[in-house]
Design a protein around this motif. Sequence first.
Motif, short mmCIF file in Angstrom:
data_model
loop_
_atom_site.label_atom_id
_atom_site.label_comp_id
_atom_site.label_asym_id
_atom_site.label_seq_id
_atom_site.Cartn_x
_atom_site.Cartn_y
_atom_site.Cartn_z
N THR A 1 -0.15 -0.84 4.74
CA THR A 1 -0.15 -0.20 3.43
C THR A 1 -0.88 -1.02 2.38
O THR A 1 -1.63 -0.48 1.55
CB THR A 1 1.30 0.05 2.96
OG1 THR A 1 1.92 0.97 3.86
CG2 THR A 1 1.32 0.64 1.55
N GLN A 2 -0.71 -2.34 2.39
CA GLN A 2 -1.28 -3.17 1.33
C GLN A 2 -2.81 -3.12 1.31
O GLN A 2 -3.42 -3.33 0.26
CB GLN A 2 -0.80 -4.62 1.48
CG GLN A 2 0.68 -4.81 1.23
CD GLN A 2 1.09 -4.54 -0.21
OE1 GLN A 2 0.38 -4.87 -1.15
NE2 GLN A 2 2.26 -3.93 -0.38
N GLN A 3 -3.43 -2.82 2.44
CA GLN A 3 -4.89 -2.75 2.47
C GLN A 3 -5.43 -1.59 1.65
O GLN A 3 -6.62 -1.54 1.33
CB GLN A 3 -5.40 -2.64 3.90
CG GLN A 3 -5.02 -1.35 4.60
CD GLN A 3 -5.43 -1.32 6.05
OE1 GLN A 3 -6.11 -0.40 6.48
NE2 GLN A 3 -5.04 -2.34 6.81
N LEU B 1 -4.41 -0.93 -1.39
CA LEU B 1 -4.13 -1.24 -2.79
C LEU B 1 -5.16 -2.20 -3.37
O LEU B 1 -5.69 -3.07 -2.68
CB LEU B 1 -2.75 -1.88 -2.90
CG LEU B 1 -1.56 -0.98 -2.50
CD1 LEU B 1 -0.30 -1.83 -2.33
CD2 LEU B 1 -1.34 0.09 -3.56
N ALA C 1 -1.64 -6.56 -4.92
CA ALA C 1 -0.37 -6.57 -4.19
C ALA C 1 0.69 -5.79 -4.96
O ALA C 1 0.78 -5.88 -6.18
CB ALA C 1 0.10 -8.01 -3.98
N ASN C 2 1.49 -5.03 -4.22
CA ASN C 2 2.58 -4.26 -4.83
C ASN C 2 3.83 -4.44 -3.98
O ASN C 2 3.79 -4.25 -2.77
CB ASN C 2 2.20 -2.78 -4.93
CG ASN C 2 3.29 -1.94 -5.56
OD1 ASN C 2 4.25 -1.54 -4.91
ND2 ASN C 2 3.15 -1.66 -6.85
N THR D 1 6.44 2.31 -1.95
CA THR D 1 5.00 2.45 -1.73
C THR D 1 4.73 2.85 -0.28
O THR D 1 3.88 3.70 0.00
CB THR D 1 4.27 1.15 -2.07
OG1 THR D 1 4.55 0.79 -3.42
CG2 THR D 1 2.76 1.29 -1.91
N LYS E 1 1.15 3.00 -7.29
CA LYS E 1 1.59 3.29 -5.92
C LYS E 1 1.38 4.76 -5.59
O LYS E 1 0.97 5.11 -4.47
CB LYS E 1 3.05 2.89 -5.73
CG LYS E 1 4.04 3.69 -6.55
CD LYS E 1 5.48 3.28 -6.28
CE LYS E 1 6.45 4.17 -7.04
NZ LYS E 1 7.85 3.84 -6.82
N ALA F 1 4.87 -8.48 1.54
CA ALA F 1 3.88 -7.56 0.96
C ALA F 1 2.71 -8.33 0.37
O ALA F 1 1.53 -7.95 0.58
CB ALA F 1 4.54 -6.69 -0.11
N TRP G 1 -1.31 -8.33 1.72
CA TRP G 1 -2.43 -8.01 0.82
C TRP G 1 -3.41 -9.19 0.75
O TRP G 1 -4.63 -8.99 0.81
CB TRP G 1 -1.89 -7.69 -0.58
CG TRP G 1 -3.00 -7.42 -1.55
CD1 TRP G 1 -3.65 -6.24 -1.76
CD2 TRP G 1 -3.63 -8.38 -2.42
NE1 TRP G 1 -4.64 -6.39 -2.71
CE2 TRP G 1 -4.64 -7.70 -3.13
CE3 TRP G 1 -3.43 -9.73 -2.66
CZ2 TRP G 1 -5.45 -8.34 -4.07
CZ3 TRP G 1 -4.24 -10.37 -3.59
CH2 TRP G 1 -5.22 -9.68 -4.30
#
Length: 573
Positions: free
Chosen positions: A281-283, A285, A288-289, A294, A439, A560, A564
């Motif tokens: 998922t972080q890729q 964004l 970083a979240n 998210t 997000k 997370a 990222w």
Amino acid sequence: KSIFLCAVNYGKQDLITFYTDPLNRYTVILYGYIASFDLLEAELRQSGVKPETDLMALILQAYKVSTPDFVDYLRGNFSLVIADSVNGNVYLAKDHFGSCPLYYSDRMRNGVRFFGSNIPAMAEHPDFEKEFNPEPLAYYLSLEYNPMPESFWRKVYSLRPGHWALITDDEVREEAYFKASFTPDERSLAEHAEEICQVVRESVGSYIKDDKAGAYLSGGVDSAFVTVLAQPEDIFSIGYEGYTGIFNEAEQARSLADTHGMKFHSASVSGREYLDALLHTQQKLNEANGNLSTVALCLLGKLVDERVSCILTGDGADEFFGGYDSYLGLSRKKQLYKGIVPASMRSFISSRIKSDIPYYSRASSIKHCGMKASQYFFGTNQIVNPAIVDHLLKEEYMPEKSLEEYFAAFYQEHAAEDELTQKMLLDINFILPGDMCVKQDRMANAYNLQLRTPLLNKSVFETARTIPSHLRVSDSESKIPFRQAAGQVLDQKWIHHRKLGFPVPFRYYLQDKTIAQPLYDILRDPLTERFFRRETIDRYLDEHMEQARGRHTELYLIVAFMLWYKENFTDWS
């Protein structure tokens, strides 16, 4: 004075609209959705200008003949770029509440300046100077997002909501065209509720006038209100295998869909599926979240697939109308405590309570009773006390300013407001554009979906800003007028649903050794020690695994961030 245009998405290019004038001087780039522009047309007519009939041509026309504040007359969720090939100037603008991302950079190699919605795409250009900025890291660990204008990418800045910027050869000039404020009137609760229902109905209608729309539906009143008014053919929700209640909002969402004859689609996610999605998922964004939902939104985007072209959400109601638990009036026990114990004694008791305690705990609540909001409230999404961050983060990455010092300017600007209004304005200006909108937008974009948030409309806020604090919330119920307005179209059982927002049973996933090994590997990776204290990570993981103390929040924030960071600043191998 070369400027590199970068407005690349992970999704389809048609999520961005391009326009070039007949003389090929100006290029207009619109990311997002403009729901209405009749106010802009009226403003141009009042100035003696006949408005263009095409939206993109109208935007360029307004830019050329009006002031840079012309975007105040647009309604929607958008970011906007206008580039002038003759003088090299670039105009940037973000909607009133920062629904869509837009970044710009200082000059980099060969004098190139970058701007766009996707920083990793910018970083692929050979003139981009790729450097990590550690300054926001401590704030991220407390708030789960970066509240600073400068991003985690050095010399790259996020345009603030309600702002425009003009980039010339000599400078970047950024100014506000809109600032959120509350001006309460003396109307009754019923009158406020009636106006809310009318303006929300009109806003939702303007967001579904074209394209095939779907809706994300949780178990809360916000998304239910929007969904019932919009009547989309398809609605989408999520739940987690083996869990019911708060971890499975799909149960309540299905009942609403059945009542109103909508097609209901639900993702039933296993722990392994959630953790697999977390790893990727972080890729998607820009920064970083650390918000657990998210990943849930990423899984929802995958569920939607090609069924609809745009998605409606209920975001914005909590910030505008007072929907978070942190806004609620004091409980009776707290009221009794504050009524009996003098302020000086409460302040003394507060000073004696340790700071490194869970932010949402009984001890923390007592501590806050002896403090001003400016001393402890830095956003609804604050999930880790700064004192815990001190234990986690290595000293060289601690910022010059504490959270209290960082937000001091905001509290000074709004010193005349009551505590509830201060909290709501802080969330509108920071949490909403920095976390909530980010997000939602990035996860929708990753699956070729255009996100539309009809409650994040200036017209809706203009109604919300007139509600007095004593009508917004009570000791036990949030956004009271909004709930009454929703009651005109929803069953009574829906309007009192507690806000959840796709909660995730990550606490239990992290304890499951059969699926969580990849997370343990990240936490034990020597690279993680570049930023975080090894002894603290190991202690927190042991405490969590032994169920001595829940440490899933702190550990998730680390995981997370490292995912990222590795994606953008190191080679995975």
